[in-house]
Write an enzyme that holds these catalytic residues in place. Structure first.
Site, mmCIF file in Angstrom:
data_model
loop_
_atom_site.group_PDB
_atom_site.id
_atom_site.type_symbol
_atom_site.label_atom_id
_atom_site.label_comp_id
_atom_site.label_asym_id
_atom_site.label_seq_id
_atom_site.Cartn_x
_atom_site.Cartn_y
_atom_site.Cartn_z
ATOM 1 N N THR B 40 88.343 2.870 3.868
ATOM 2 C CA THR B 40 89.688 2.951 4.338
ATOM 3 C C THR B 40 90.317 1.741 5.173
ATOM 4 O O THR B 40 91.548 1.490 5.036
ATOM 5 C CB THR B 40 89.946 4.487 5.008
ATOM 6 O OG1 THR B 40 89.354 5.265 4.362
ATOM 7 C CG2 THR B 40 91.387 4.664 5.208
ATOM 8 N N HIS B 43 91.033 -0.797 2.834
ATOM 9 C CA HIS B 43 92.333 -0.100 1.862
ATOM 10 C C HIS B 43 93.624 -0.690 2.857
ATOM 11 O O HIS B 43 94.633 -1.079 2.268
ATOM 12 C CB HIS B 43 92.224 1.085 1.797
ATOM 13 C CG HIS B 43 92.942 1.646 0.641
ATOM 14 N ND1 HIS B 43 92.588 1.116 -0.668
ATOM 15 C CD2 HIS B 43 93.674 2.555 0.633
ATOM 16 C CE1 HIS B 43 93.421 1.720 -1.728
ATOM 17 N NE2 HIS B 43 94.076 2.639 -0.912
#
Lengths: 338, 338
Positions: B40, B43
């Site tokens: 994440t 990301h």
């Protein structure tokens, strides 16, 4: 005079003389009383299953009958018994059968699809498929037991509880029955259906029903649930629209139940499944306990079964029944009387 | 000297002086020891979450620390305690919180995404997020507790049992941990992964692993299960290929667990869900009991946690860590040491 309706391919049903196949050991020959037309029958009539079925095919599996003749070794029934058939013949040997899921056997024969069905005067079936009807349950209502067993199976596997907020996407016969059975289980059921005739019929059955082309379904469901979302959504429409909206309607950890047969793989919002920890469950046909539950429920007399039967026709009207279903207008369940 | 790593947009991390935010009532300030780089975080670094995050952002949530300073009203911890943080701050008022699913609160603040995280020397967090580490569990291993808690959550919600045939699609850090935790639960776990380095690493961890570009995965799983199919498939790849194969691998009533974050809605074979009565379950983050289970499991010392850590770098190497992860080669979990 024995009669039968034969699917011969190319949207053609031939009505002609029927046969009585002598019952072998463990088999029973039934005298058919009523047999409903199922969506699967319509699918076969359209030619969509020509690769699977042997023609000419006698379809039909939503039936009621009296026992006409007993094969050797059949002890639990007598001539004249009112019965319905759970039309599944599992192999007993595949991994699904071994795991106790014989209703979705890898090699399942579905009576009326893979072998001859009930659109004929005399139907010979294995005795283990029979369920006895109570004396006061009419043969007309008996023909609704099979689809009702589907609904009982779906509601059971979904573990519908009193107070649950349930949405049913698609208000055909199965969708209506799922909503009615869920309501019997104490749930608050909302039907979403685009056919105005069916929306009206759902209302007449006492169900909350909306047309999603006229009402913002997601907004309505969030209003009805104080922003939480529905506990359970039954997808019975088989449409991309249904597959899309089902994930929008559900509460955290809510359950989508796939009842419909999706011919094409729809796009599914798996992010939403992740984000809300949603669940999904495919459901297919029924198990013996669902047939028993359906019979018990129908016999109780609290379901508006008469309102689901659009009309009753003679067997020779099967072709016109399919044609009326194709028009998609004011039909729900059509029964044939033999 | 306090330091911090700031995401400033445009794939840029600035390393600079850090702050110590004084703990308010019910808060604790931690001295960070180790912090892993999560997918994440990558990301966010790619800019994919720029609409959600406030820049400059201190990311980081896979961490271990010592308690440095206690705010008023904090009674269960003392200075120096070794702790990890469950980085979730739920609102306590939404329907998800009301239903007991506060870990997927509708208004969830994820520490390190929605508020500052652990890529800094001093991190001030609510005391309720803390889990104490046993004395003999190293701070290095402590930084793996958060992803391990994800795996514990996924395996718990999937109800993995001894003897279950489990397939994990995707052998990144979470996929590997899911397979390892499933194996601890007594399951037979097979990892499918297209990166050869990760296939080799899985084998070194003692897991069965195959490259589906080289091996017919469906055929292999059917062989391993005498034609039945897998009990549980964890989809951790986030790919259409994974979403397609998962339905082919499962036995009747088998369970697909959606762990991956699907940015696009994949096509899903809902016919197969119907046909085999398959189930699907989305899973996200963890609950407090999963953090406790992860700590207990890591402390037991039976998981090959060292083998999952590709290397340990100083905080100022965060940018190079992201760059190495983007190259997609020989990396598994990169830890930063503060």
């Amino acid at each position: 005079m024995a009669q039968a309706a034969y699917y011969e391919g190319n949207r053609t049903i031939r009505h002609g003389p029927g046969e009585l196949v002598e019952p072998k050991y463990g088999e029973v020959t039934l005298k058919i009383s009523h047999c409903g037309i199922c969506g699967t029958d319509l699918h076969i009539y359209h030619g969509a299953m020509d690769a699977r079925v042997e023609m000419p095919l006698v379809m039909g599996h939503e039936m009621s009958a009296n026992v006409h003749q007993l094969g050797a070794g059949v002890e639990n029934f007598v001539i004249g018994d009112k019965v319905v058939v759970m039309p599944l013949a599992p192999c007993g040997e595949c991994p699904a059968c071994a795991a106790g899921h014989s209703h979705i056997c890898h090699n399942l024969d579905f009576l009326g699809i893979d072998t001859p069905g009930a659109f004929q005067s005399y139907w010979t079936v294995p005795a283990y498929t029979l369920h006895r009807m109570p004396a006061h349950l009419s043969l007309k209502h008996g023909a609704l037991i099979e689809p009702l067993a589907v609904a009982c199976h779906d509601v059971r596997l979904a573990d519908v509880k009193a107070g649950d907020q349930v949405v049913v996407l698609g208000g055909g016969p199965i969708g209506m029955l799922v909503a009615l059975v869920a309501r019997q289980a104490g749930a608050d059921a909302l039907v979403s259906e685009i056919n105005p005739y069916r929306v009206d019929l759902a209302s007449r059955l006492g169900l909350d029903a909306v047309n999603p082309h006229e009402t913002d379904l997601t907004k309505l469901v969030l209003q009805r649930t104080q922003g939480a979302g529905a506990d359970i959504v039954f997808e019975v429409s088989g449409s991309q629209a249904g597959a899309t909206v089902m994930t929008e309607l559900l509460r955290t950890r809510g359950l989508a139940v796939v009842v419909a047969i999706f011919a094409q793989a729809p796009k599914i919002d798996l992010f939403r499944f992740f984000w809300r920890e949603l669940r999904l469950q495919g459901v297919r046909v029924y198990e013996s306990e669902d047939f028993s539950a359906a019979i018990e429920l129908a016999a109780r007399g609290t379901l508006p079964l008469d309102d689901l039967v659009t009309d009753i026709r003679p067997l020779k009207a099967l072709q016109s029944g399919f044609e009326d279903m194709d028009k998609g207008g004011q039909v729900m369940k059509i029964l044939l009387e033999l």
